[in-house]
Design a protein around this motif. Sequence first.
Motif, PDB file in Angstrom:
ATOM      1  N   THR A  80     -68.492 -49.447 -60.975  1.00 44.13           N
ATOM      2  CA  THR A  80     -69.783 -49.883 -61.516  1.00 44.13           C
ATOM      3  C   THR A  80     -70.769 -48.724 -61.573  1.00 44.13           C
ATOM      4  OG1 THR A  80     -69.458 -52.132 -60.668  1.00 44.13           O
ATOM      5  CG2 THR A  80     -71.710 -51.472 -61.161  1.00 44.13           C
ATOM      6  N   ARG A  81     -70.804 -47.916 -60.521  1.00 38.81           N
ATOM      7  CA  ARG A  81     -71.723 -46.767 -60.487  1.00 38.81           C
ATOM      8  C   ARG A  81     -71.369 -45.746 -61.557  1.00 38.81           C
ATOM      9  NH1 ARG A  81     -70.653 -45.229 -55.778  1.00 38.81           N
ATOM     10  NH2 ARG A  81     -69.586 -43.243 -56.105  1.00 38.81           N
ATOM     11  N   TYR A  82     -70.085 -45.559 -61.805  1.00 43.70           N
ATOM     12  CA  TYR A  82     -69.684 -44.601 -62.825  1.00 43.70           C
ATOM     13  C   TYR A  82     -70.094 -45.058 -64.229  1.00 43.70           C
ATOM     14  CZ  TYR A  82     -66.903 -41.748 -59.610  1.00 43.70           C
ATOM     15  OH  TYR A  82     -66.505 -40.903 -58.608  1.00 43.70           O
ATOM     16  N   PHE A  83     -70.007 -46.355 -64.499  1.00 41.49           N
ATOM     17  CA  PHE A  83     -70.494 -46.848 -65.789  1.00 41.49           C
ATOM     18  C   PHE A  83     -71.992 -46.568 -65.930  1.00 41.49           C
ATOM     19  CE2 PHE A  83     -66.768 -49.920 -65.910  1.00 41.49           C
ATOM     20  CZ  PHE A  83     -66.166 -49.291 -66.983  1.00 41.49           C
ATOM     21  N   ARG A  84     -72.732 -46.838 -64.870  1.00 47.35           N
ATOM     22  CA  ARG A  84     -74.178 -46.628 -64.941  1.00 47.35           C
ATOM     23  C   ARG A  84     -74.504 -45.141 -65.093  1.00 47.35           C
ATOM     24  NH1 ARG A  84     -76.012 -50.379 -61.610  1.00 47.35           N
ATOM     25  NH2 ARG A  84     -76.627 -51.583 -63.430  1.00 47.35           N
ATOM     26  N   GLU A 133     -78.008 -42.089 -66.893  1.00 50.00           N
ATOM     27  CA  GLU A 133     -78.358 -40.671 -66.679  1.00 50.00           C
ATOM     28  C   GLU A 133     -77.534 -39.742 -67.577  1.00 50.00           C
ATOM     29  OE1 GLU A 133     -77.135 -41.913 -62.677  1.00 50.00           O
ATOM     30  OE2 GLU A 133     -77.892 -43.324 -64.161  1.00 50.00           O
ATOM     31  N   GLY A 134     -76.254 -40.096 -67.777  1.00 52.27           N
ATOM     32  CA  GLY A 134     -75.380 -39.223 -68.543  1.00 52.27           C
ATOM     33  C   GLY A 134     -75.422 -39.427 -70.038  1.00 52.27           C
ATOM     34  N   ARG A 175     -74.174 -34.991 -66.172  1.00 50.70           N
ATOM     35  CA  ARG A 175     -74.376 -36.013 -65.147  1.00 50.70           C
ATOM     36  C   ARG A 175     -73.338 -37.131 -65.247  1.00 50.70           C
ATOM     37  NH1 ARG A 175     -80.648 -37.383 -64.235  1.00 50.70           N
ATOM     38  NH2 ARG A 175     -79.697 -38.203 -62.334  1.00 50.70           N
ATOM     39  N   ARG A 176     -72.419 -37.005 -66.178  1.00 48.46           N
ATOM     40  CA  ARG A 176     -71.369 -38.013 -66.324  1.00 48.46           C
ATOM     41  C   ARG A 176     -70.237 -37.758 -65.320  1.00 48.46           C
ATOM     42  NH1 ARG A 176     -70.916 -36.812 -72.759  1.00 48.46           N
ATOM     43  NH2 ARG A 176     -73.027 -37.557 -73.295  1.00 48.46           N
ATOM     44  N   PRO A 177     -69.615 -38.815 -64.815  1.00 49.26           N
ATOM     45  CA  PRO A 177     -68.380 -38.629 -64.043  1.00 49.26           C
ATOM     46  C   PRO A 177     -67.313 -38.006 -64.934  1.00 49.26           C
ATOM     47  CG  PRO A 177     -69.235 -40.871 -63.823  1.00 49.26           C
ATOM     48  CD  PRO A 177     -70.021 -40.223 -64.916  1.00 49.26           C
ATOM     49  N   SER A 178     -66.515 -37.129 -64.383  1.00 45.48           N
ATOM     50  CA  SER A 178     -65.431 -36.514 -65.140  1.00 45.48           C
ATOM     51  C   SER A 178     -64.269 -37.489 -65.261  1.00 45.48           C
ATOM     52  CB  SER A 178     -64.971 -35.237 -64.447  1.00 45.48           C
ATOM     53  OG  SER A 178     -64.328 -35.558 -63.216  1.00 45.48           O
TER      54      SER A 178
END
Length: 475
Positions: A269-273, A278-279, A285-288
């Motif tokens: 859920t945090r990665y989607f947000r 932010e990303g 700021r995006r998760p890889s």
Amino acid sequence: MEQTVRDARGRSLPLAERLGHGAEGVVNRVKDSRLAVKRLFRRDADPGQATALESRLRAVARMPIEDLPIARPMVMLAEPDLGFVMELVDDMVPLERQMLAPYEVELVPWYLATGGLRRRLRILARIATTLATLHTRGMAYGDPSPGNVLVSEPTDQDQIWLVDPDNLAVESDGSRPAVYTPGYGAPELVNRGGRISTLSDAFAFAVMAHHTLFAVHPFIGDEIEEGPVEWEEAAHAYRVPWIDHAEDHSNVSTGGLPGRNRLVTRTVTRYFRSTFEEGLLEPRRRPSCADWAMALWQAGDAMIACGSCPGQRFATRACPWCGASSGSDLVCRIWLHAGPDVFSLDRAERSGDPDRVVGVRGWDIPAGELVAIDRGRPFVLTGRHGEIRPAAPDRPLSTVSWDGDNRIQVRNVGARPVLLVSGDRNVQRRLWPEQDAEVELRPEVPPWRLCFTSDPLSPHRQVTFDLIESTGTVR
């Protein structure tokens, strides 16, 4: 009437069903073969399109992707068609079939019948792992989208096959124009004419993951779904917030699966947000894709089949589909054993007592990973679970079987011996390849541990086995 194309070698290729489509063309299976054909849309104003494609395919042929589930181009198509022939794997269907239910069926029963949440998490974890591996080799995929991904047709399997090899590019190659599928292209590609990168791949993957897990596009809210096509175009250009924005609720969606956030882990859920807030305009700021791979593998491993409905639930939690819980669940916690401190080991070795050396304890560091074991269904622990730097993450190492009581069966299916160690460390059993053992789990003593090593003093990964009571809550 059967449609046929010819390749540059003069072979006639009868086309079967369409497998997918991307930004540049469509992919069809070749009838009665393990081949597929990608036909590109011709651009009348670009007479050099065929030459450019041929140059790209030659470059792809030199790329180090032999070990990845990516189709390799074989030969160009003959005029008047523009495209190429590529290899295919049997029993694969487009990922799109995992996203939206046919109009005539109900969403939730269809979702569970097509593999449910666990299968989708594992499919996406494999896609993210493939993309992350490309990225570590200095390449970007270019156009990650559901039309470019095939998945296993049997619902008890989760293999993948990527079928858009012509858009692979070395990330530092700034001469390549951006290619993306509408609705999946990263904002810097859609709105700013940017170049493809590992971060644009990560954004497109996140959109695809959201659509696959929840059966709804992250930027298509209720009003856009029912509105004119211009509104959808605005959503694809990210001129609206995503449907679960923390502060801006102007584009909410009641479509897709109910209770989206309780279906996945907090990390997912945090990665989607992070990606869609932010990303959105700050790619760094995006998760890889490597971040996504780890989070999705961990989420899939933590799920078990519900005994009361066709769905799956997270271990120790109630089923989000029917509310049932099992009373107790077997979970394996993964640890990194960092070895003993130098001074304790030195004192033990100087004592001349071999038992004292074996008894020296090291540092056990939680890896933050949990594996849940289904009743009556052996779980395969692989290199991803048991090796510090797995050269073959899918290689089986051990199986764990549990029938619901307080005993488990552990079998070494790897090529090297492993150790079963009691919680008080008084009992050690070395399991050679193809050897198994049964251990009893008792709540009043520390849990047994399986060490993926033959030397308990060396750094290694290990798992502990715990029977945990379910809380009866959904999350």
